[in-house]
Design a protein around this motif. Structure first.
Motif, PDB file in Angstrom:
ATOM      1  N   LEU A  72      47.976  -5.820  -2.505  1.00  0.00           N
ATOM      2  CA  LEU A  72      48.700  -4.974  -3.469  1.00  0.00           C
ATOM      3  C   LEU A  72      50.117  -4.631  -3.022  1.00  0.00           C
ATOM      4  CD1 LEU A  72      45.787  -2.525  -4.386  1.00  0.00           C
ATOM      5  CD2 LEU A  72      46.347  -4.742  -5.391  1.00  0.00           C
ATOM      6  N   GLN A  95      40.528  -0.384  -8.888  1.00  0.00           N
ATOM      7  CA  GLN A  95      41.678   0.064  -9.686  1.00  0.00           C
ATOM      8  C   GLN A  95      41.244   0.397 -11.116  1.00  0.00           C
ATOM      9  OE1 GLN A  95      45.755  -1.467  -9.697  1.00  0.00           O
ATOM     10  NE2 GLN A  95      45.380  -2.300 -11.721  1.00  0.00           N
ATOM     11  N   SER A 117      51.619  -4.627  -6.647  1.00  0.00           N
ATOM     12  CA  SER A 117      51.002  -5.429  -7.709  1.00  0.00           C
ATOM     13  C   SER A 117      49.695  -4.813  -8.182  1.00  0.00           C
ATOM     14  CB  SER A 117      50.795  -6.856  -7.234  1.00  0.00           C
ATOM     15  OG  SER A 117      50.019  -6.839  -6.060  1.00  0.00           O
ATOM     16  N   GLY A 118      49.395  -3.611  -7.735  1.00  0.00           N
ATOM     17  CA  GLY A 118      48.178  -2.938  -8.195  1.00  0.00           C
ATOM     18  C   GLY A 118      47.961  -1.667  -7.393  1.00  0.00           C
ATOM     19  N   GLU A 143      40.167  -5.033  -7.695  1.00  0.00           N
ATOM     20  CA  GLU A 143      40.374  -5.017  -9.154  1.00  0.00           C
ATOM     21  C   GLU A 143      39.489  -3.960  -9.811  1.00  0.00           C
ATOM     22  OE1 GLU A 143      41.221  -9.553 -10.022  1.00  0.00           O
ATOM     23  OE2 GLU A 143      39.971  -8.657 -11.601  1.00  0.00           O
TER      24      GLU A 143
END
Ligand code: PLP
Length: 391
Positions: free
Chosen positions: A189, A264, A302-303, A261
């Motif tokens: 991330l 999140q 990115s997350g 994923e």
């Protein structure tokens, strides 16, 4: 082969089935003594003094497999596995600081990095440590003798974000190294080397292990000199992550992307739900639009992972205890990064020294696990009812 994407690296890095009867995962080597067939081989001095299998403490193929995989993910030169995240921090600080040096550490840093490493270990060794406000530039705090700037973004209690590249530019102007604890984001991330961080540290105990059953740290460096410094210090301090733990770290790594994923996804659902509740003064989660760190997070990350904070409206200690004591799915435990949800009371203001943290009410830290978020929200809803009905 073209450079591989992160999910492919997660699956393939650090695996050499051809060296191991075609078996998919590397074997777990339990070793102290390593024997040599000849005096010549015993006395051979490799160009890098830590290359190869020499003695259990310097690592076995199990250790090297984990180190190789983490190196590939961070895009570094080499990684040093350590027996915990705290060991990774202490070893790296000790590797680059000596008596008379100055270190600048972010004020919202993970508690033991401040209390046990900076204020105790480094102070005892004659290193002058000062702290900087995460909301301000550091230029005026740097000195010719500043050798290390230690950062964490977001901080793991208050989730304040910093402009990592801007801080790195200031640090590099005086020749200081930037060390970053990247445990919250993992290499998936946030890519510290692309933001001019010199050395990245991660408590692999958290998301890399991912199952609340391993203590492990990793330090990834970009140059042979830095590898020698960190590996040499680790060896001098007797660092030796156990082979079963290295194996578990590597096994956790394979599913890091899919777990993150889901962390999140679930954390966003829960954070958005909490954001609308009257009991909450603020949700501290940079992935939420409206969070003061949201723009930086969107630009650089990115997350988001599954760890965030809450500031409650003013409630009594007994009301907070009633809420937490009765939780059914959220357990009370200080770690995070496993598959399970956790919630603890936190007091981020207590150890800060140069920046104010005076929340409207008590603070909590939540780790959102892989349960169904509807069930987590139902558990929280009952918790907030207890909060409201206790004096
Ligand atoms: C941000 C952060 N860094 C480092 C550590 C230390 O890791 P370990 O518990 O593996 O020593 C922790 C542990 O909670 C942490 O939260």
């Amino acid at each position: 082969m073209p450079p591989m994407k992160k999910d492919t690296l997660l699956v393939h890095s650090g695996r050499h089935p051809e060296d191991n009867f075609g078996i998919v995962n590397p074997p777990v080597y339990h070793a102290s003594t390593v024997t040599f067939p000849t005096v010549e081989k015993y006395e051979a001095k490799p160009a890098n003094p830590f290359d190869g299998v020499q003695y259990g403490r310097t690592g076995t193929p199990t250790t090297f497999a984990l180190e190789e995989a983490v190196t590939a993910l961070y895009g570094g030169y080499k990684t040093i596995a350590t027996s915990s995240g705290a060991a990774a921090i202490a070893i790296t600080m000790a590797a680059f600081l000596k008596s008379g040096d100055h270190a600048l550490v972010i004020d919202n840093v993970y508690g033991p990095t401040r209390t046990r490493v900076s204020d105790t270990l480094l102070a005892r060794g004659g290193v002058d440590v000062t702290y900087f406000n995460p909301a301000q530039p550091i230029g005026n705090l740097l000195r010719p003798e500043t050798k290390v700037v230690f950062i964490e973004s977001p901080g793991s209690l208050t989730f304040e974000m910093i402009d990592v590249a801007a801080i790195a530019a200031e640090a590099h102007a005086v020749g200081a190294l930037v060390l970053m604890d990247n445990t919250w984001a993992t290499p998936l991330l946030f890519r510290p080397f692309e933001h001019d961080v010199d050395i990245v540290i991660e408590a692999a105990t958290k998301y890399i292990g991912g199952h609340a059953d391993v203590m492990l740290g990793v330090v990834t460096v970009q140059t042979p000199e830095h590898h020698l410094a960190v590996k040499g210090t680790a060896n001098a301090m007797g660092n030796c992550p156990g082979p079963d733990d290295c194996y578990l770290g590597l096994r956790g790594l394979r599913t890091l992307s899919v777990r993150l994923e889901r962390h999140q996804h679930n954390a966003l659902r829960v954070a958005e739900w909490l954001n609308g509740r009257v009991e909450i003064d603020r949700v501290l989660y940079p992935a939420l639009p409206g969070d003061p760190g949201h723009d930086l997070w969107k630009r650089d990350f990115s997350g988001a992972s599954g760890l965030f904070g809450l500031i409650l409206k003013p409630y009594s200690h007994s009301a907070v205890a009633a809420m937490l004591d009765g939780m059914e799915l959220f357990a009370m435990g200080a770690s995070w990064g496993g598959y399970e949800s956790l919630m603890i009371p936190s007091k981020p203001g207590e150890i800060r020294t140069v920046s104010d943290w005076s929340p409207a009410g008590p603070c909590l830290r939540l780790h959102i696990g892989l349960e169904d978020p509807d069930d987590l929200i139902a558990d929280l809803e009952k918790g907030l009812t207890r909060l409201n009905s206790t004096a």
